[in-house]
Design a protein around this motif. Structure first.
Motif, PDB file in Angstrom:
ATOM      1  N   PHE A  66       0.810  -1.212   0.000  1.00 15.91           N
ATOM      2  CA  PHE A  66       0.000   0.000   0.000  1.00 15.91           C
ATOM      3  C   PHE A  66       0.850   1.271   0.000  1.00 15.91           C
ATOM      4  O   PHE A  66       0.307   2.368  -0.032  1.00 15.91           O
ATOM      5  CB  PHE A  66      -0.944   0.001   1.210  1.00 15.91           C
ATOM      6  N   TYR A  67       2.166   1.125   0.025  1.00 16.33           N
ATOM      7  CA  TYR A  67       3.036   2.295  -0.051  1.00 16.33           C
ATOM      8  C   TYR A  67       2.876   2.921  -1.431  1.00 16.33           C
ATOM      9  O   TYR A  67       2.632   2.229  -2.419  1.00 16.33           O
ATOM     10  CB  TYR A  67       4.510   1.924   0.139  1.00 16.33           C
ATOM     11  N   PRO A  68       3.057   4.220  -1.542  1.00 14.59           N
ATOM     12  CA  PRO A  68       2.950   4.856  -2.861  1.00 14.59           C
ATOM     13  C   PRO A  68       4.118   4.461  -3.744  1.00 14.59           C
ATOM     14  O   PRO A  68       5.197   4.119  -3.267  1.00 14.59           O
ATOM     15  CB  PRO A  68       2.987   6.345  -2.539  1.00 14.59           C
ATOM     16  N   LYS A  94      16.389  11.178   0.104  1.00 11.14           N
ATOM     17  CA  LYS A  94      16.239  11.660   1.472  1.00 11.14           C
ATOM     18  C   LYS A  94      15.249  10.816   2.254  1.00 11.14           C
ATOM     19  O   LYS A  94      15.369   9.607   2.312  1.00 11.14           O
ATOM     20  CB  LYS A  94      15.892  13.138   1.475  1.00 11.14           C
ATOM     21  N   ASN A  95      14.254  11.461   2.829  1.00  9.74           N
ATOM     22  CA  ASN A  95      13.361  10.765   3.753  1.00  9.74           C
ATOM     23  C   ASN A  95      11.992  10.452   3.174  1.00  9.74           C
ATOM     24  O   ASN A  95      11.093  10.084   3.915  1.00  9.74           O
ATOM     25  CB  ASN A  95      13.205  11.600   5.026  1.00  9.74           C
ATOM     26  N   LYS A  96      11.799  10.603   1.877  1.00 14.74           N
ATOM     27  CA  LYS A  96      10.459  10.397   1.312  1.00 14.74           C
ATOM     28  C   LYS A  96       9.960   8.967   1.519  1.00 14.74           C
ATOM     29  O   LYS A  96       8.781   8.758   1.766  1.00 14.74           O
ATOM     30  CB  LYS A  96      10.421  10.783  -0.156  1.00 14.74           C
ATOM     31  N   ASN A  97      10.841   7.990   1.410  1.00 15.41           N
ATOM     32  CA  ASN A  97      10.409   6.606   1.639  1.00 15.41           C
ATOM     33  C   ASN A  97       9.992   6.398   3.088  1.00 15.41           C
ATOM     34  O   ASN A  97       8.989   5.743   3.357  1.00 15.41           O
ATOM     35  CB  ASN A  97      11.516   5.618   1.264  1.00 15.41           C
ATOM     36  N   ARG A  98      10.747   6.961   4.001  1.00 18.27           N
ATOM     37  CA  ARG A  98      10.399   6.828   5.422  1.00 18.27           C
ATOM     38  C   ARG A  98       9.091   7.541   5.735  1.00 18.27           C
ATOM     39  O   ARG A  98       8.265   7.032   6.489  1.00 18.27           O
ATOM     40  CB  ARG A  98      11.506   7.402   6.292  1.00 18.27           C
ATOM     41  N   ILE A  99       8.911   8.715   5.173  1.00 21.80           N
ATOM     42  CA  ILE A  99       7.678   9.466   5.408  1.00 21.80           C
ATOM     43  C   ILE A  99       6.486   8.698   4.859  1.00 21.80           C
ATOM     44  O   ILE A  99       5.439   8.615   5.502  1.00 21.80           O
ATOM     45  CB  ILE A  99       7.785  10.878   4.794  1.00 21.80           C
ATOM     46  N   SER A 132       3.513   7.316   7.220  1.00 24.89           N
ATOM     47  CA  SER A 132       2.160   7.774   6.907  1.00 24.89           C
ATOM     48  C   SER A 132       1.227   6.600   6.654  1.00 24.89           C
ATOM     49  O   SER A 132       0.079   6.596   7.116  1.00 24.89           O
ATOM     50  CB  SER A 132       2.176   8.683   5.673  1.00 24.89           C
ATOM     51  N   THR A 133       1.704   5.587   5.946  1.00 23.08           N
ATOM     52  CA  THR A 133       0.876   4.416   5.650  1.00 23.08           C
ATOM     53  C   THR A 133       0.577   3.625   6.916  1.00 23.08           C
ATOM     54  O   THR A 133      -0.559   3.182   7.119  1.00 23.08           O
ATOM     55  CB  THR A 133       1.561   3.523   4.598  1.00 23.08           C
ATOM     56  N   ILE A 134       1.558   3.451   7.769  1.00 26.18           N
ATOM     57  CA  ILE A 134       1.322   2.732   9.026  1.00 26.18           C
ATOM     58  C   ILE A 134       0.341   3.508   9.901  1.00 26.18           C
ATOM     59  O   ILE A 134      -0.596   2.929  10.462  1.00 26.18           O
ATOM     60  CB  ILE A 134       2.649   2.454   9.755  1.00 26.18           C
ATOM     61  N   SER A 135       0.518   4.811  10.003  1.00 26.42           N
ATOM     62  CA  SER A 135      -0.404   5.638  10.795  1.00 26.42           C
ATOM     63  C   SER A 135      -1.815   5.589  10.228  1.00 26.42           C
ATOM     64  O   SER A 135      -2.796   5.478  10.971  1.00 26.42           O
ATOM     65  CB  SER A 135       0.085   7.087  10.828  1.00 26.42           C
ATOM     66  N   ALA A 136      -1.926   5.654   8.911  1.00 28.23           N
ATOM     67  CA  ALA A 136      -3.236   5.590   8.262  1.00 28.23           C
ATOM     68  C   ALA A 136      -3.900   4.235   8.496  1.00 28.23           C
ATOM     69  O   ALA A 136      -5.108   4.161   8.739  1.00 28.23           O
ATOM     70  CB  ALA A 136      -3.095   5.848   6.759  1.00 28.23           C
TER      71      ALA A 136
END
Length: 102
Positions: free
Chosen positions: A51-53, A62-67, A71-75
């Motif tokens: 479900f990751y983009p 940078k941190n886009k993969n981590r973000i 975000s997906t886990i929080s959602a």
């Protein structure tokens, strides 16, 4: 010396424009939309990373993969709380699996 430098900054007549660069990071609302779009396609337990983009090559820095991951886990936690999905994890640090609640 410090006070003189500080005074010089305030006494300058010309102002300079400051350009801020803003990034459109993947956020929780984006992740909720993506999970809702995709969970009907997956009938069985599916790893949450499905479900990751899909980030293009210029976004993979940078941190886009981590973000996106956070975000997906929080959602997914929010959707589980609302009763839309089920989550499970078979072992500590194991894969997080997601399934639409029937």
């Amino acid at each position: 010396n410090l006070i003189i430098c500080f005074a010089n900054i305030f006494n300058r007549k010309a102002s300079k424009a400051i350009n801020l660069i803003t990034n459109n990071y993947y956020n929780i609302e984006n992740a909720i939309e993506r999970i809702r779009e995709l969970y009907n396609l997956f009938k069985n337990w599916t790893p949450i990373n499905a479900f990751y983009p899909k980030l293009n090559s210029t976004q993979k820095f940078k941190n886009k993969n981590r973000i996106a991951m956070v975000s997906t886990i929080s959602a997914s936690l929010e959707l589980a709380k609302q009763g839309e999905i089920n989550l499970k994890q078979d072992k500590e640090f194991g894969k997080i699996l997601l399934k639409k609640r029937l």
